[in-house]
Write a protein that holds these residues in place. Structure first.
Motif, PDB file in Angstrom:
ATOM      1  N   UNK A 287       0.636  -1.222  -0.005  1.00  0.00           N
ATOM      2  CA  UNK A 287      -0.078  -0.032  -0.086  1.00  0.00           C
ATOM      3  C   UNK A 287       0.955   1.233   0.002  1.00  0.00           C
ATOM      4  N   UNK A 288       1.978   1.177   0.688  1.00  0.00           N
ATOM      5  CA  UNK A 288       2.774   2.439   0.694  1.00  0.00           C
ATOM      6  C   UNK A 288       3.447   2.707  -0.757  1.00  0.00           C
ATOM      7  N   UNK A 289       3.798   1.714  -1.435  1.00  0.00           N
ATOM      8  CA  UNK A 289       4.085   1.893  -2.731  1.00  0.00           C
ATOM      9  C   UNK A 289       2.958   2.606  -3.845  1.00  0.00           C
ATOM     10  N   UNK A 290       1.797   1.799  -3.530  1.00  0.00           N
ATOM     11  CA  UNK A 290       0.776   2.508  -4.309  1.00  0.00           C
ATOM     12  C   UNK A 290       0.568   3.945  -4.142  1.00  0.00           C
ATOM     13  N   UNK A 291       0.621   4.297  -2.934  1.00  0.00           N
ATOM     14  CA  UNK A 291       0.542   5.752  -2.433  1.00  0.00           C
ATOM     15  C   UNK A 291       1.654   6.552  -2.780  1.00  0.00           C
ATOM     16  N   UNK A 292       2.760   5.984  -2.956  1.00  0.00           N
ATOM     17  CA  UNK A 292       3.787   6.829  -3.641  1.00  0.00           C
ATOM     18  C   UNK A 292       3.402   7.305  -4.974  1.00  0.00           C
ATOM     19  N   UNK A 293       3.214   6.295  -5.749  1.00  0.00           N
ATOM     20  CA  UNK A 293       2.531   6.443  -7.262  1.00  0.00           C
ATOM     21  C   UNK A 293       1.468   7.555  -7.451  1.00  0.00           C
ATOM     22  N   UNK A 294       0.416   7.145  -6.663  1.00  0.00           N
ATOM     23  CA  UNK A 294      -0.710   8.197  -6.590  1.00  0.00           C
ATOM     24  C   UNK A 294      -0.360   9.506  -6.290  1.00  0.00           C
ATOM     25  N   UNK A 295       0.544   9.576  -5.335  1.00  0.00           N
ATOM     26  CA  UNK A 295       0.791  11.103  -4.964  1.00  0.00           C
ATOM     27  C   UNK A 295       1.563  11.732  -6.111  1.00  0.00           C
TER      28      UNK A 295
END
Length: 363
Positions: A287-295
């Protein structure tokens, strides 16, 4: 007429309960009248083979091998062209054992070697290896033993092992950063989860230190302290030390294969999640990697989990919302029931989307 919004669901597996796809599909049922994309995702641990095979469009190949207790089993790997996708847990996974069968000291990664041999002899020269979920803490010794038995003692070090190192490329898909041994090593951090007693942890740590020292003397280099060497009970070390493998984030590798950034261009919201979310989520979990991409794409991202701790830290990191899908006070055994988790994922998603599109969830 209301325009449908594109919502991407990229939920990791809810360990012991739902696969990534099952979790994503259940959550997406709460997005009625919206355009949804459900992605099969993994960071290299649980569900790696399914997610990577789908992303890379591989065929599934099955072969005979042995589990961590050296019992004969059938295990799968993915194959496309000269590239194989191998999940180590398919051969020596903790999930293949009953809780009373766990043997942290005697468990072997021999079956992983058998998977590699099968792929190599079919012409594979590029390998993506998923590290995680193993029942072993043998530093990859069992895997190497399988290669040794297959090649024979005369050829193993002189010709066979050099071929594997020189002819093949090796990518390790993992977000584990632990070294092979020491206070943060494979035995100290992960072996207790595999049934090791405190005394066995000390024994295992010493055993892997001896393995690394012996290999360093023979080969002239030492990979035991590299980040990720302690992944999968030290299998990470064996691939780094003997095959010259490269460690990459499993989550990043998969998101690239899924062309995730392009998918974000017209997305209104991304919903990610996992079984249990806390401050550890921010230390490289999917989920952290997904968050980085979305940001980077300026797309809002919300987090759903079966259990949520450190919620304020999660929100501070950038998740627009972080929600526990289960009502307060629900018994643990109920949380682990697939039908309960599916229903609560759907209900929580519907409630979240209502609030989000009303503008009630602010940055």
């Amino acid at each position: 007429m209301t325009t449908a919004h594109k919502i991407i669901f990229a939920l990791d597996s809810f360990k012991g309960c739902l696969s990534s796809v099952e979790a994503g599909q259940a959550a997406a049922e709460g997005a009625e009248n919206e355009t949804v994309e459900v992605l099969n995702v993994s960071d290299g641990g649980d569900g790696m083979l399914s997610a990577f095979c789908q992303a890379y469009r591989t065929e599934r190949v099955s072969c005979n091998c042995h589990d961590a207790l050296m019992r004969p089993i059938r295990a799968d790997y993915g194959l496309v062209g000269d590239m194989a996708i191998i999940e180590t847990a398919q051969a020596c996974g903790l999930s293949l054992l009953e809780s009373n069968e766990r043997d942290a000291v005697g468990g072997t990664s021999y079956g992983v070697g058998e998977l590699l041999i099968h792929a190599f002899e079919r012409g594979t020269r590029r390998f993506i290896i998923g590290l995680g979920g193993t029942a072993t803490t043998d530093g990859g010794f069992g895997m190497l033993k399988a290669l040794y038995v297959h090649a024979g003692p005369a050829a193993f070090f002189d010709t066979y092992l050099p071929r594997w190192r020189n002819e093949c490329s090796w990518i390790l898909a993992s977000d584990v950063r632990n070294p092979l041994y020491g206070p943060q090593g494979a035995a100290a951090v992960f072996a207790p989860q595999k049934g090791a007693t405190p005394a066995e942890v000390v024994r295992l740590d010493a055993r892997m230190q001896r393995l690394a020292q012996h290999a360093a003397r023979r080969m002239g280099h030492d990979c035991s302290m590299l980040p990720g060497a302690g992944a999968a009970g030290g299998l990470g070390y064996a691939f780094l030390q003997f095959f010259g493998a490269q460690m990459q984030s499993g989550a990043e590798l998969l998101l690239d294969a899924l062309d995730f950034d392009a998918r974000l261009r017209d997305a209104a919201l991304v919903i990610t999640g996992e079984g249990s979310a806390d401050k550890q989520t921010l230390m490289g979990k999917l989920p952290w990697h997904v968050l980085q991409r979305t940001q980077k794409a300026h797309v809002p991202c919300c987090l759903l989990a079966g259990k949520v701790s450190n919620r304020e830290e999660l929100l501070k990191a950038g998740f627009r919302e972080a929600l526990c899908i289960h009502p307060a006070g629900i018994p643990v055994e109920e949380r682990l029931r697939a039908e309960v988790t599916k229903k609560n994922l759907s209900v929580t998603t519907a409630q979240l989307l209502t609030r989000f599109f009303r503008g009630e969830i602010k940055e």
